[in-house]
Design an enzyme around this catalytic site. Sequence first.
Site, PDB file in Angstrom:
ATOM      1  CG  ASP A 178      -3.022  -0.837  -2.536  1.00 12.80           C
ATOM      2  OD1 ASP A 178      -2.897   0.269  -1.992  1.00 12.80           O
ATOM      3  OD2 ASP A 178      -3.783  -1.723  -2.100  1.00 12.80           O
TER       4      ASP A 178
ATOM      5  CG  ASP B 239      -6.442   0.535  -1.108  1.00 13.39           C
ATOM      6  OD1 ASP B 239      -5.541   1.400  -1.019  1.00 13.39           O
ATOM      7  OD2 ASP B 239      -6.579  -0.385  -0.265  1.00 13.39           O
TER       8      ASP B 239
ATOM      9  CG  ASP C  79      -2.968   3.805  -1.649  1.00 13.21           C
ATOM     10  OD1 ASP C  79      -3.670   3.682  -2.678  1.00 13.21           O
ATOM     11  OD2 ASP C  79      -3.034   2.993  -0.709  1.00 13.21           O
TER      12      ASP C  79
ATOM     13  CB  SER D 279      -0.965  -0.026   1.189  1.00  9.94           C
ATOM     14  OG  SER D 279      -1.885   1.026   1.131  1.00  9.94           O
TER      15      SER D 279
END
Length: 472
Positions: free
Chosen positions: A245, A247, A243, A108
């Site tokens: 990834d 999400d 960010d 992340s």
Amino acid sequence: MLLSSKVIKDSGIQFGTSGARGLVEQFTANVCAAFAHAFITSIQSQFNFKQVAIAIDNRPSSPAMAQACAKAVQQLGLEVIYYGVVPTPALAYVSMQDNIPCIMVTGSHIPFDRNGLKFYRPDGEISKADEQAILNATAEFEAITDLSELTINNKAAIQYVERYTSLFDSQMLAGKRIGIYEHSSAGRDLYSPMFEALGAEVIALERSDEFVPIDTEAVSEADKQKAKRWSKEYSLDFIFSTDGDGDRPLVADENGDWLRGDILGLLCADAMNIEALAVPVSCNTAIESYDRFNHVTRTKIGSPYVIAEFTELSNKYQSIAGFEANGGFLLGSDVSVNDKEIKALPTRDAVLPALMLLAAAKEKPIYELVHDLPQRFTHSDRIQNFATEKSIAILSEAKDAPQEFITKLGFDDYSVECINLTDGLRIILVNGDVIHLRPSGNAPELRCYAESDQLEQAQYIVTKSLDNIQSF
């Protein structure tokens, strides 16, 4: 033969607020395989599946981790579908439609020397109980001695883009100039075509070949200045980013001011006519005072806790959703938008709140939509490389004597009204200000959230609190 529970325990990796996280060196091939075996065997009695999907973010360590997970899946006699670099919600969405589990290799927003694994059952993101089942599983497997090559399937990327382009008119964004801050986001190759398909003129901004750990809850001063500069230089109506990834969204208005994630979530939920919300305790209290929702539940921080509330809310309400202070929006039920149905996606997503905000901005500018909300301001930041044990000790002391603690933080003239221990230590002061301290669940960091009637005051609280904690 290796035993999954022993390999995982010896690695030192644990689950944080969302996913298993650790240093790259901890995620050896056998550790990745142990997690994959433990996850799959822990859900095989509940679901019937013959395939497992895998995707990754742009971290340099992610491809090899995916190969190790894939090898473990193949050892179990299951087929691997590899989607390559795509946003986490894209992987989760296509897997839910296909009714198969999936594994996302991503850390992340945390630094590139760390990484992680996120797990999804065929019906969505795993729960905290599922996490314990993975840690306690006793799956035996052969040591990983070689890694198979993986062929990329584009289905996840295609379906994720279609999920949104099919929801809106193809000219919804006609006349809009939108900047995409690409950096190393997992969705950077999808966003420009997606916004262009809705009629926008897109300007790609600052793609990076090195991983950039964007934290949407603690936007750097450099990124704040970039947004203002880009907005003026390119005459932008909107800036979109995420960010690592994809999400957690990061969006800026017509002036290049980044919106707080919970304000974005609030505007999205309002635009979608959501009846009931589940949000973490760290989110802005403007959500309740805005008085547009039939019910608001406050949870611990982390998507599993938000999702856990959806079952309860679905017994009473037709349209349910949640969002976090980081901006990630979780759609807990199927909802009608523009007389079209959008399927539930109970995991963090960055694209839906951005598009719903742009749809609402057809009536008035984004900065006016924000100004029309109850004027409560939040701010947050963190101390990095701060031992979790130290954070826990500080909060334990503060919980027992909150008035003495805020004096120690340098707020001599402030009085404590009450404390909230839902997640970390949330101190509500008599004047209405809030100081909320919490160790990160993903990294050795201490986070501080503040809320006040004035943005400058919220910023002051965070800065002074963290500065004094570092001097303890």
